[in-house]
Each structure stands twice: as structure tokens, then as C-alpha cells.
Design a protein around this motif. Sequence first.
Motif, mmCIF file in Angstrom:
data_model
loop_
_atom_site.group_PDB
_atom_site.id
_atom_site.type_symbol
_atom_site.label_atom_id
_atom_site.label_comp_id
_atom_site.label_asym_id
_atom_site.label_seq_id
_atom_site.Cartn_x
_atom_site.Cartn_y
_atom_site.Cartn_z
ATOM 1 N N LEU A 77 34.653 44.988 34.543
ATOM 2 C CA LEU A 77 36.017 45.330 34.886
ATOM 3 C C LEU A 77 36.980 44.404 34.149
ATOM 4 C CD1 LEU A 77 35.669 45.720 38.765
ATOM 5 C CD2 LEU A 77 35.560 47.514 37.037
ATOM 6 N N ASP B 34 41.523 40.675 36.479
ATOM 7 C CA ASP B 34 42.688 40.893 37.339
ATOM 8 C C ASP B 34 43.358 42.246 37.116
ATOM 9 O OD1 ASP B 34 42.436 38.363 38.551
ATOM 10 O OD2 ASP B 34 43.444 37.440 36.837
ATOM 11 N N PRO B 35 42.632 43.350 37.281
ATOM 12 C CA PRO B 35 43.263 44.674 37.165
ATOM 13 C C PRO B 35 44.219 44.917 38.335
ATOM 14 C CG PRO B 35 41.040 44.876 38.020
ATOM 15 C CD PRO B 35 41.218 43.429 37.641
ATOM 16 N N ALA C 167 41.781 50.521 41.627
ATOM 17 C CA ALA C 167 40.594 50.320 42.454
ATOM 18 C C ALA C 167 39.969 51.617 42.928
ATOM 19 C CB ALA C 167 40.938 49.441 43.654
ATOM 20 N N TRP D 53 35.769 48.642 43.299
ATOM 21 C CA TRP D 53 35.944 47.243 43.688
ATOM 22 C C TRP D 53 36.907 47.195 44.862
ATOM 23 C CZ3 TRP D 53 40.940 45.394 43.210
ATOM 24 C CH2 TRP D 53 41.765 45.979 42.239
ATOM 25 N N SER E 65 39.840 46.606 47.195
ATOM 26 C CA SER E 65 41.270 46.299 47.081
ATOM 27 C C SER E 65 41.894 46.023 48.438
ATOM 28 C CB SER E 65 42.005 47.475 46.413
ATOM 29 O OG SER E 65 41.860 48.660 47.191
ATOM 30 N N GLY F 146 38.242 42.338 45.074
ATOM 31 C CA GLY F 146 37.557 42.496 43.796
ATOM 32 C C GLY F 146 36.048 42.588 43.899
ATOM 33 N N SER G 147 33.607 38.491 43.293
ATOM 34 C CA SER G 147 34.650 39.273 42.647
ATOM 35 C C SER G 147 34.176 39.732 41.273
ATOM 36 C CB SER G 147 35.932 38.450 42.507
ATOM 37 O OG SER G 147 36.912 39.190 41.785
ATOM 38 N N ARG H 16 36.332 41.154 39.158
ATOM 39 C CA ARG H 16 37.558 41.255 38.360
ATOM 40 C C ARG H 16 37.721 40.034 37.450
ATOM 41 N NH1 ARG H 16 41.699 40.568 41.875
ATOM 42 N NH2 ARG H 16 43.252 41.898 40.866
ATOM 43 N N ASP H 17 36.776 39.852 36.528
ATOM 44 C CA ASP H 17 36.848 38.681 35.653
ATOM 45 C C ASP H 17 36.597 39.005 34.182
ATOM 46 O OD1 ASP H 17 34.162 39.271 35.721
ATOM 47 O OD2 ASP H 17 33.541 37.392 36.675
ATOM 48 N N MET I 76 37.325 50.351 32.683
ATOM 49 C CA MET I 76 36.090 49.586 32.863
ATOM 50 C C MET I 76 35.078 49.999 31.806
ATOM 51 S SD MET I 76 33.923 51.488 35.862
ATOM 52 C CE MET I 76 32.539 50.448 35.473
#
Length: 525
Positions: A364, A367-368, A373, A393, A395, A403, A419, A421-422, A490
Motif C-alpha cells: 500500500l 499514509d494513503p 480504504a 486496511w 480505517s 492501517g 499497519s 500503510r508504509d 496498491m
Amino acid sequence: MTDNERVELNELISALVDERASDTERARLGEMLAASEEARRFYVRSMAMSASLFERAGEMQSERPEPKSVIAFPAWSRWIAPLAAAAAVMFGIWIARSFLGPNQPGTAEEQPESVAHLSGSKDCKWIGAALASGDDLARGRRLELESGFAEITFDSGAQITLTGPATLDLRSAWEAELQRGTLRANVPPSAVGFRVVNAAVEVVDLGTEFSMTAEEGGVAEVFVLKGAVEVQPRDQGGASSGQPRSVLREKQARRFAKTGASDVRDRDKKFQRFTAKIVVERMAHPLNYTRWSFDEGAGDIAAAVSNGVTNSKIHLGKNSHGDSQWTEGRFGGALKFSGQSAVQTKLSGAAARGTRSIAAWVRLPADPTLSGAQPFLALPLNHPPQSWAEFSWNSLPGEGVLGALRMQTRQGAAIGTTSLRDGKWHHVAAIFSTPAKKANKQHTKLYVDGRLESFSLKPGAHRGPGGMPASLAGTLWLGGQPGSSTGVMMALDELLLVDRPLSSPEIRHLMQTNQIISAESLAGN
């Protein structure tokens, strides 16, 4: 974390404990801990282990010399009692939250029926009902082995070989109680924090192999074969005795009884016996699978392979954003979604009859936005009938880690603890099972990067419709909400659907090697 970052983190922790860290160093340590889960785990583990070593230092000086430890920490010249106490508290929180996870259910109804399985055996004679390799083992079950060897693999990934005569109680995927007999535990990094307890001592694994013996009179001996364990003596009532925790390292051993801890007699001879290899017999459990490698690298078709036969092609269609739908994957190529509408394919063969395990690599963006999500994968399960699952992920911070991997069904949601989201690749897997006595119930286990992170479905404020959406009937959707005109940002690689539950070692091996393996291939893994 890179090697240089690990070295820097170690130096910053050393400076903090020595009370010589500057404001700049303290700020840098805070930045590293805020940005990296691996850094936070290393920090708490280092503090907890060092606290135990400090508390045990005086006792160790009065004992005969032990072999040199393979765990080396900086020479910290000063220590503060509150820091040691805080480290012990943090260690407990770390175990509870990081390894049992924030989604640990509070009632027996929510707990998984199966927490382990019998993965191997040799000349086993059981007291009571006989067990066969592959049998699921429920939480709370007592195993009474009259003779022989039994290998138990827990869903957390920990593996215990029991030597008869022995009695073992299964408390959870992360804990067992040895009433009597001998066991040998092999705990991979993904299962650090696994515990073995008995009336005399509690053993918390820190990534190791260890053996333990227990006598019915309340005496236990612990032998560390590799790595380290943390031990906590217990009082006559089986509760923590109030004595400080201590760390045993490779080639160390201790005897625990009602009168206290002491050296082990004939230690070398016992170590020699416990390090002897035990070969158990494993039963191969066939599996049927459908797998998309996404290695095409060009065109608008992604083909799947089912047990060696190509089928279930995904037609990607035109990319309205004008960029490539292919990218570099975790293994070979990968499929990239850039916000276009979801794609679908009709499932066939074993995947159409029902999926019991799903695994994939996902990446992903860092920080989307929360609006991104929506589900990146949705499919029918058919166990129980009309069941289905959507993966996204999380939310909703009120329901779990922001995340983290989220799997939504009509019964609720299961949420992981790491998470995603990285901007990095993460291996995700979900296992579905139906309790034998509750055909309309579904038990789910989520694994992220080889570690068990969730084993319960919670209703929460958001759940799916009562029946399976018509768009999911026999169909797999990727890249967005089924039927939606917009999708997720993604990348997806190595998507695998399997018609039986995969074990924790199988998931870990799949993650490490990208190979689908049979049970006998795991021998010695």
C-alpha cells in the motif's frame, strides 16, 4: 530497519539507560520508535531483558560460572530501580498487545475452537482417545501421552515435541501448561512471547529452543538449547512468587521448586539427552490451489495456475489512467492498481467450491487517504454457505490499529495489529474454519508477515450484509469494491487460494520461499 539503523538504535538505548543521552539523541530515539514497529519491539525487548539481567546479577555472582552468553548488550554501568520496574511492565504490555493482539476476545464464545494441531508423532500411545497426525487441538484440551513422541504445532507458530509419559494442557495459541513429563519447544521469531507454565515456573520465550521437565510434585527444570528465555518462579498456589524475573541464556539451566531456584544436577548429561534429534512421522495433507503469480509483465490478462493447470484468467481491461498495470513485485512481477475500477474473474475448480486459506503479498502507499480504504480483494468462501470475505486496511481507529489488515464478513470483522500503510511489501494470509458443532459459525485467523495477529470476528459498528452480494457469487474481485467505478491504490503479488487451512509453518515457509509445500516437506523446518 537497516543494519545501520539497528546499530544506531542500540547506541541510543545504551545512552538513555546510562543517563548520558543528549536532548538531540532522545529526540532521535523518539522519532525511530514512532516510525518503526520493529524499533519499538527491539526497544521493549532490550529493556525487559536488561532489567532481568540486572536483577539477577547478584545471584549469578554466587553461582558457579555459566557458559558465556550469546546475547550481548552494552555494558551499562548504572541502573535505576524505576526503570527496571517500568521495563517489566512494558514487557508485559508488549507481550499482551503485540503478540496476543488488541483483538484478543474476552469470552469463550469468541475464542477459536482450534489453537493447534498434531503435526507429527512417533510410537504414540495415548491415555484416552487416540490422536492422528493432522488432528486439530482445541483450546483447553488436555493431552495425556503414555509413551512415544508427539509434535504439536500451535497457530502462533510455536512447536512443541512432547515425550511420554507427559501431560500437557493447551491454553491458547500462545500458551501451554506442562503438568508432568518432558517437552522441547522450538519458537520462531514470529512466535516470540510464547509461554509454557507449570506449578513451579512460568517460561516466556524470547526466540529460542528450550526443554522443560515437570514432576507432579511441583518441580520443574528448564534448559535453554538456543537463544534465551525469561523465567518467573511461582509460589505453592501457582501464582507469581514475587521473586524477580530472570533470563536464562544458551547452555544455562535452572531447577524450580517450592523451596526456590537452584542448579540442575547432572546438567551436562541432561543437555546431551535434550539436544538429541527426534524424528517424528508426518502425514501429507493434499491441497488444491489456484494461484496468480502476476509475472506476465505486459498485456491485459493475468492467468492463474490450479494444481499445474492454467485457468481463471483475469481480464484487466483498459487502464483509464494511462499508466502500466504491471510493476516489480515481491517475487517477479506484480499487478498494480491505480484507482481504476475493480477487476473480476469467475472462480473454477477447488476455488469455486470454497476457499479455506488465502495468501498474498500486498503493498500500500505510505499514509494513503482514509477514502482509499475500500476493499482490495473480495471473494466467496462457501463455508458456511453464502459466506464471503472482503479485505482492506482498517480505517476505523475505534475498532483496531489504523492501517492494519481488515477482513470483513457478514459476521463481523477481524483486524490485525501491523499497519500496512508504509509503502512496503507485506505478506498477508487468512485461514477460515467452521467449528464441527456450529456449522453456521466461522473462525478466522489473520497472519501478517508470518505472525498470527487476529483470531476472532467482532461485530463492530460496520459489518457486511446478511447474505452474500450477488456480485460475489462464484467471482473473485480485485482492486476495489465489487461493481464500483473507482478502486484502490496498491500493488498485489502471488495471490494464492487453497481449499484447506494452511498451518503456521506452511504460511511462514510460503512467505520465505514462495513455494507451496506439503506437510512432509516441513520436516526439520
